[in-house]
Design a protein around this motif. Structure first.
Motif, PDB file in Angstrom:
ATOM      1  N   LYS A  53      30.280  64.395  39.128  1.00 45.70           N
ATOM      2  CA  LYS A  53      30.599  63.516  38.007  1.00 45.70           C
ATOM      3  C   LYS A  53      31.000  62.129  38.512  1.00 45.70           C
ATOM      4  N   ASP A  54      30.281  61.679  39.566  1.00 44.17           N
ATOM      5  CA  ASP A  54      30.477  60.354  40.157  1.00 44.17           C
ATOM      6  C   ASP A  54      31.880  60.163  40.710  1.00 44.17           C
ATOM      7  N   LEU A 108      27.293  54.979  44.904  1.00 38.78           N
ATOM      8  CA  LEU A 108      26.785  56.333  44.773  1.00 38.78           C
ATOM      9  C   LEU A 108      26.626  56.779  43.323  1.00 38.78           C
ATOM     10  N   LEU A 109      26.962  55.917  42.377  1.00 39.69           N
ATOM     11  CA  LEU A 109      26.850  56.305  40.973  1.00 39.69           C
ATOM     12  C   LEU A 109      25.395  56.614  40.624  1.00 39.69           C
ATOM     13  N   GLU A 153      41.233  61.058  44.186  1.00 38.11           N
ATOM     14  CA  GLU A 153      39.853  60.964  43.731  1.00 38.11           C
ATOM     15  C   GLU A 153      39.356  59.531  43.904  1.00 38.11           C
ATOM     16  N   PHE A 154      38.145  59.404  44.433  1.00 34.63           N
ATOM     17  CA  PHE A 154      37.614  58.096  44.783  1.00 34.63           C
ATOM     18  C   PHE A 154      36.284  57.860  44.072  1.00 34.63           C
ATOM     19  N   ARG A 184      25.758  53.517  36.828  1.00 34.27           N
ATOM     20  CA  ARG A 184      24.966  52.866  37.870  1.00 34.27           C
ATOM     21  C   ARG A 184      24.526  51.476  37.453  1.00 34.27           C
ATOM     22  N   ASP A 185      24.272  51.267  36.167  1.00 38.17           N
ATOM     23  CA  ASP A 185      23.742  49.994  35.694  1.00 38.17           C
ATOM     24  C   ASP A 185      24.687  49.242  34.758  1.00 38.17           C
ATOM     25  N   GLY A 186      25.947  49.669  34.679  1.00 40.91           N
ATOM     26  CA  GLY A 186      26.820  48.988  33.735  1.00 40.91           C
ATOM     27  C   GLY A 186      28.290  49.320  33.910  1.00 40.91           C
ATOM     28  N   ALA A 187      29.112  48.603  33.151  1.00 38.35           N
ATOM     29  CA  ALA A 187      30.558  48.833  33.130  1.00 38.35           C
ATOM     30  C   ALA A 187      31.088  48.416  31.767  1.00 38.35           C
ATOM     31  N   LYS A 188      32.007  49.206  31.238  1.00 37.34           N
ATOM     32  CA  LYS A 188      32.643  48.884  29.974  1.00 37.34           C
ATOM     33  C   LYS A 188      34.141  48.728  30.228  1.00 37.34           C
TER      34      LYS A 188
END
Length: 604
Positions: free
Chosen positions: A307-308, A351-352, A345-346, A410-414
């Motif tokens: 889960k990333d 690696l996402l 937890e890191f 992998r392609d975004g952030a909120k």
């Protein structure tokens, strides 16, 4: 300590780049082979030699007959490793050899070579790096030289203003030493090395002495599995070498060590507490990064995310034979490859694997009151790209610097902050970043602050990992954002400026509607505030930046804060005059500057 004078080092850096299975490692081995051994090697090397992929970057010093001493950096061709490659692509004292397989289809050849040349350009700004294009698998074709010539002409024309690409065509069987093109390649390397050494900076004499001791220190002063010295241990080793009990000038030792890092002899890592010196770069690039960033099917033990998320226990299991887990985590954090919120937890953005689900950004419950604003930062032309480290590092900085934990894909952030939420999305082709901020409560000032904070993070990360990338900024259509259209629609700065000079109305030709400029730029007119986007942030007050050595860099009104201009390379952490750094050494910004921007602290 002798501080005056300097010496020249008869060594350059060779970077071997290109897609996987292009023959980079084979070429490195062949170039090192002497003429006598080459007779037997050329006869005994099998035609179907199995491919052994390079994990990360294989680093080492060697001697190439006819060329002399070189520092070899063999970069893995797998895309996953490109996240860490940009840290070591400095063009100073460097020749880049870009290989490609002449047997793949021509369009793939062009695409792969173009990608690597864009990557080299993105990592360098000071000079036009020397580049040699090499077509491999030449033994399998009779017409490859013509195709190699076409590739060379196309790339030379495309990158003529950015890269110094050799005009010689090379078509090699990378396994064979005694071939005409292999001899020609060595001759070219020798000539280019002479040119580079003519302009090479003299390094302090102390550097030459340290270089002699590095192999001994790695054996005698470090753990066998971890060739790393803390700063106190490194200083003690230097003082022992010099036969002194105290350093006269510690800053000079740091500067000398940074010279060695530029040469590829060591890696010098600045941390909030004290620097860390890695005596064998290959250990970090291969044994550490090679395992951290390895692709799913790579034939070595490596990290896998659930889960990333990677747990400390998982890191321990993978690296127990490589390094102390706490030291390893410190290094990964200092290279901004990971972040933790609880120490157990890191999150490693590189690696996402999951892409952003569409349901994570839908219309609000009160669309009539919700306000939207947005910016787009895109590559300026076809020779530009965001280095592979860019977006993962942006995500790391968002985790470090924002008050609330962001959601990452992998392609975004909120991101979230009081009445505002924002979406940072990488375009499918990776050549643009779109920033959208909105407030369901109509909180325009908070939207403005959030937008500026994100722009500054993007700008600083670009300066750090993609300094050679030229970008242009566009303003996103607020109406299109509010309507949640699938496509991104925007206005150029020229359109905005023209509208501001006239009736403050800008028309979108494709969408067929007009918008008020005040609904696009930070939420309204603000007479005492200059508008500037991702290309810089305007601060209307005088401040002082205090560098670690005590040198004060003063800046007047309307100064543009540019981290890369102030601090070139890993020269340390910016500190406040009269204040210690917070948040792991990141400079802070306080006072009456909008947005509580945690990048820089202003001195009133």
């Amino acid at each position: 300590m002798e501080q005056s004078g300097g010496v020249k080092v008869d060594r350059i850096k060779l970077c071997f780049c290109g897609p996987q299975e292009a023959g980079k490692s084979t070429l490195v081995e062949t170039l090192q082979t002497g003429s006598f051994v080459a007779i037997f090697r050329d006869r005994m090397t099998p035609d179907d030699q199995p491919h052994e992929p390079t994990p990360g970057v294989n680093v080492g010093a060697t001697k190439i007959p006819g060329v002399g001493q070189v520092s070899v950096w063999d970069f893995a061709g797998q895309s996953e490793y490109a996240v860490t490659h940009s840290m070591f692509m400095d063009a100073e004292n460097t020749i880049f050899i870009v290989l490609y397989n002449i047997m793949v289809d021509p369009e793939t050849q062009k695409k792969e070579v173009h990608w690597w040349l864009c990557f080299i350009k993105s990592c360098n700004t000071k000079s036009k790096p020397y580049v040699i294009l090499v077509a491999s698998h030449g033994d399998q074709t009779d017409t490859g030289r013509q195709q190699a010539s076409v590739i060379l002409q196309l790339m030379t024309s495309t990158f003529k203003d950015h890269l110094d690409i050799s005009d010689e065509v090379f078509l090699l069987d990378c396994r064979k030493t005694r071939k005409t093109d292999m001899r020609r390649l060595k001759d070219l390397l020798a000539r280019l090395k002479t040119k580079l050494l003519e302009h090479q900076r003299a390094i302090p004499k102390l550097c030459a002495e340290i270089m002699k001791c590095l192999p001994t220190w790695a054996k005698e002063k470090c753990s066998p599995k971890c060739p790393v010295l803390r700063w106190a241990e490194y200083k003690e080793a230097v003082m022992e070498m010099m036969g002194i009990e105290q350093l006269v000038n510690e800053d000079f030792l740091k500067t000398s060590s940074q010279y060695l890092a530029h040469l590829g002899e060591i890696l010098f890592v600045s941390t909030p507490a004290e620097p860390i010196v890695i005596l064998k770069p290959n250990w970090l690039c291969t044994d550490v990064f090679g395992k951290v960033m390895a692709p799913e099917n790579f034939p070595i033990q490596h990290l896998r995310t659930s889960k990333d998320i990677v747990t400390k226990e998982e890191i321990q299991n993978v690296f127990q034979d490589v390094a102390d887990v706490d030291l390893l985590i410190t290094l990964l954090q200092e290279f901004q490859l990971c972040h933790t919120f609880d120490g157990q937890e890191f999150i490693i953005p590189g690696l996402l694997t999951q892409t952003m689900p569409p349901e994570k950004w839908v219309k609000t419950e009160n669309p009539a009151k919700t306000v939207y604003f947005g910016r787009q930062v895109q590559c300026a032309d076809t020779t530009d790209m965001f280095s592979s480290a860019f977006f993962p590092r942006v995500q790391t900085r968002l985790m470090r610097e924002l008050k609330n934990r962001p959601l990452l894909w992998r392609d975004g952030a909120k991101c979230f902050d009081s009445n505002v939420e924002s979406l940072i999305k990488l375009s499918p082709d990776g050549r643009a970043v779109n920033i959208c901020v909105r407030s369901e409560q109509g909180d325009k000032p908070s939207c403005r602050q959030m937008l500026r904070k994100i722009e500054i993070i993007l700008n600083n990360v670009l300066d750090e990992v993609s300094p050679g990338t030229a970008t242009k900024e566009r303003v996103l259509s607020a109406r299109a954002l509010r309507e949640h259209r699938e496509e991104i629609y925007s206005y150029s700065r020229d359109q905005i400026n023209k509208a501001k000079a006239e009736d403050r109305i800008v028309h979108h030709d494709i969408l067929g509607f007009s918008e008020d400029v005040d609904d696009l730029l930070y939420g309204g007119r603000d007479g005492d505030e200059e508008e500037q986007g991702a290309v810089g942030y305007t601060v209307q007050q005088t401040f002082n930046l205090v560098y670690g050595s005590g040198n004060v860099i003063s800046s007047g009104d309307h100064a543009r804060f540019d981290m890369a201009t102030i601090v070139q390379g890993d020269l340390g952490q910016l500190q406040l005059e009269g204040n210690g750094p917070r948040d792991q050494g990141q400079p802070q910004l306080e006072g009456n500057v909008p947005g509580d921007l945690e990048q820089l602290q202003l001195e009133e």
